[in-house]
Design a protein around this motif. Structure first.
Motif, PDB file in Angstrom:
ATOM      1  N   ALA A 217       0.826  -1.210   0.000  1.00 31.96           N
ATOM      2  CA  ALA A 217       0.000   0.000   0.000  1.00 31.96           C
ATOM      3  C   ALA A 217       0.861   1.261   0.000  1.00 31.96           C
ATOM      4  O   ALA A 217       0.489   2.275  -0.599  1.00 31.96           O
ATOM      5  N   ALA A 218       2.000   1.214   0.669  1.00 28.97           N
ATOM      6  CA  ALA A 218       2.891   2.377   0.704  1.00 28.97           C
ATOM      7  C   ALA A 218       3.367   2.736  -0.694  1.00 28.97           C
ATOM      8  O   ALA A 218       3.578   3.916  -1.011  1.00 28.97           O
ATOM      9  N   ILE A 219       3.499   1.741  -1.561  1.00 33.78           N
ATOM     10  CA  ILE A 219       3.963   1.964  -2.937  1.00 33.78           C
ATOM     11  C   ILE A 219       2.799   2.235  -3.888  1.00 33.78           C
ATOM     12  O   ILE A 219       2.860   3.137  -4.731  1.00 33.78           O
ATOM     13  N   ASN A 220       1.707   1.461  -3.739  1.00 37.95           N
ATOM     14  CA  ASN A 220       0.617   1.471  -4.725  1.00 37.95           C
ATOM     15  C   ASN A 220      -0.639   2.222  -4.284  1.00 37.95           C
ATOM     16  O   ASN A 220      -1.563   2.378  -5.075  1.00 37.95           O
ATOM     17  N   GLY A 221      -0.686   2.649  -3.039  1.00 36.87           N
ATOM     18  CA  GLY A 221      -1.850   3.375  -2.540  1.00 36.87           C
ATOM     19  C   GLY A 221      -2.884   2.480  -1.896  1.00 36.87           C
ATOM     20  O   GLY A 221      -3.623   2.903  -1.013  1.00 36.87           O
ATOM     21  N   SER A 222      -2.956   1.220  -2.348  1.00 34.42           N
ATOM     22  CA  SER A 222      -3.879   0.259  -1.753  1.00 34.42           C
ATOM     23  C   SER A 222      -3.274  -1.134  -1.838  1.00 34.42           C
ATOM     24  O   SER A 222      -2.363  -1.377  -2.641  1.00 34.42           O
ATOM     25  N   ALA A 223      -3.766  -2.024  -1.007  1.00 34.61           N
ATOM     26  CA  ALA A 223      -3.315  -3.419  -1.008  1.00 34.61           C
ATOM     27  C   ALA A 223      -4.481  -4.288  -0.569  1.00 34.61           C
ATOM     28  O   ALA A 223      -4.914  -4.227   0.589  1.00 34.61           O
ATOM     29  N   ILE A 224      -5.002  -5.090  -1.493  1.00 33.99           N
ATOM     30  CA  ILE A 224      -6.149  -5.944  -1.219  1.00 33.99           C
ATOM     31  C   ILE A 224      -5.711  -7.397  -1.352  1.00 33.99           C
ATOM     32  O   ILE A 224      -5.432  -7.862  -2.460  1.00 33.99           O
ATOM     33  N   PRO A 225      -5.631  -8.145  -0.237  1.00 30.71           N
ATOM     34  CA  PRO A 225      -5.200  -9.546  -0.337  1.00 30.71           C
ATOM     35  C   PRO A 225      -6.287 -10.421  -0.951  1.00 30.71           C
ATOM     36  O   PRO A 225      -7.460 -10.320  -0.593  1.00 30.71           O
ATOM     37  N   VAL A 226      -5.867 -11.274  -1.883  1.00 33.28           N
ATOM     38  CA  VAL A 226      -6.802 -12.175  -2.567  1.00 33.28           C
ATOM     39  C   VAL A 226      -6.173 -13.557  -2.685  1.00 33.28           C
ATOM     40  O   VAL A 226      -4.953 -13.712  -2.642  1.00 33.28           O
ATOM     41  N   VAL A 227      -7.029 -14.573  -2.842  1.00 34.66           N
ATOM     42  CA  VAL A 227      -6.562 -15.950  -3.045  1.00 34.66           C
ATOM     43  C   VAL A 227      -7.363 -16.592  -4.181  1.00 34.66           C
ATOM     44  O   VAL A 227      -8.522 -16.238  -4.405  1.00 34.66           O
ATOM     45  N   PRO A 228      -6.759 -17.545  -4.890  1.00 36.77           N
ATOM     46  CA  PRO A 228      -7.482 -18.244  -5.958  1.00 36.77           C
ATOM     47  C   PRO A 228      -8.620 -19.087  -5.385  1.00 36.77           C
ATOM     48  O   PRO A 228      -8.613 -19.449  -4.201  1.00 36.77           O
ATOM     49  N   LEU A 229      -9.573 -19.418  -6.232  1.00 40.12           N
ATOM     50  CA  LEU A 229     -10.678 -20.292  -5.841  1.00 40.12           C
ATOM     51  C   LEU A 229     -10.395 -21.714  -6.313  1.00 40.12           C
ATOM     52  O   LEU A 229      -9.825 -21.921  -7.387  1.00 40.12           O
ATOM     53  N   ARG A 230     -10.791 -22.686  -5.531  1.00 40.40           N
ATOM     54  CA  ARG A 230     -10.563 -24.084  -5.874  1.00 40.40           C
ATOM     55  C   ARG A 230     -11.763 -24.720  -6.563  1.00 40.40           C
ATOM     56  O   ARG A 230     -11.622 -25.621  -7.379  1.00 40.40           O
ATOM     57  N   ASP A 231     -12.960 -24.281  -6.198  1.00 38.16           N
ATOM     58  CA  ASP A 231     -14.174 -24.888  -6.729  1.00 38.16           C
ATOM     59  C   ASP A 231     -14.501 -24.364  -8.129  1.00 38.16           C
ATOM     60  O   ASP A 231     -14.128 -23.249  -8.499  1.00 38.16           O
TER      61      ASP A 231
END
Length: 223
Positions: free
Chosen positions: A122-136
């Motif tokens: 976020a310090a570099i890009n302004g925002s940071a949203i953690p995400v993960v792939p879906l298995r189903d």
């Protein structure tokens, strides 16, 4: 840079089948809310933590943190009618430039490593949203009753802490509430800003159902 964590604890125990809000249920003999707060303090000892709770549970929450390290900076804020309102109430206590994390109180398995990565991103890009792939496999249900497959390779599950430069997210929360605001990233996007994603953690679940408590107990036992 100043660091703030708005931890939203407005959930109830309905889906958990509990008489008390799930953030007060215990994992390894300690309230979920306490585990969550400690993860942020472990990541950054100088962080300012703002806990947003239903008014009727403010005193209960304060009692949980009576023995927390004296160096920890905690404040308690009354929640609102919606998550948007609750987060906005919490952001009102963020009065300096820096980085603010907005986190679900019941994601008690969040690691200090993810918190630090979100801060740096976020310090570099302004925002940071953690995400993960879906298995189903995924299917879209259309209004006419038909359905079709959705390519899971282009879809991600969104987690918290959703992390932002303070000026950016405070500006975004000046707009009126919309029903499409399911999280803080959607608020930022509606304000016309690009959302920046980073890899989250598979274990960073939102404790919602009884089986999630068993999972959380196990993960904490093997850390």
């Amino acid at each position: 840079m100043k660091k703030f964590a708005v931890i939203v604890a407005g959930g109830s125990g309905t889906r958990m089948g509990s008489a008390i809000p799930k953030q007060f249920l215990e994992v390894r003999a300690k309230p979920i809310l306490l585990h969550t707060v400690k993860a942020f303090i472990e990541a950054f000892q100088d962080i300012q933590i703002i806990l947003v709770l239903p008014e009727t549970y403010l005193e209960s929450a304060k009692s949980i943190f009576e023995n927390l390290t004296p160096s920890a900076s905690l404040s308690f804020v009354k929640g609102g009618a919606t998550r948007f309102d609750s987060v906005k109430n919490g952001l009102a206590s963020v009065d300096e430039e820096g980085i603010v994390f907005i986190h679900d109180a019941v994601r008690c398995l969040v690691t200090p490593d993810l918190i630090k990565r979100c801060y740096q991103h976020a310090a570099i890009n302004g925002s940071a949203i953690p995400v993960v792939p879906l298995r189903d496999s995924l299917r879209i249900i259309k209004t006419n009753g038909e359905n079709e497959i959705l390519d899971r390779e282009i879809v991600r599950a969104v987690q918290t802490p959703q992390t932002f430069k303070t000026a950016l997210i405070k500006e975004a929360f000046e707009q009126p509430y919309q029903t499409s605001f399911t999280d803080e990233a959607s608020v930022l996007g509606s304000a016309g800003y690009q959302v920046s994603l980073l890899q989250g953690e598979e274990t960073n679940i939102k404790v919602t159902f009884p089986a999630d408590l068993i999972f959380a107990e196990h993960i904490m036992s093997v850390k």
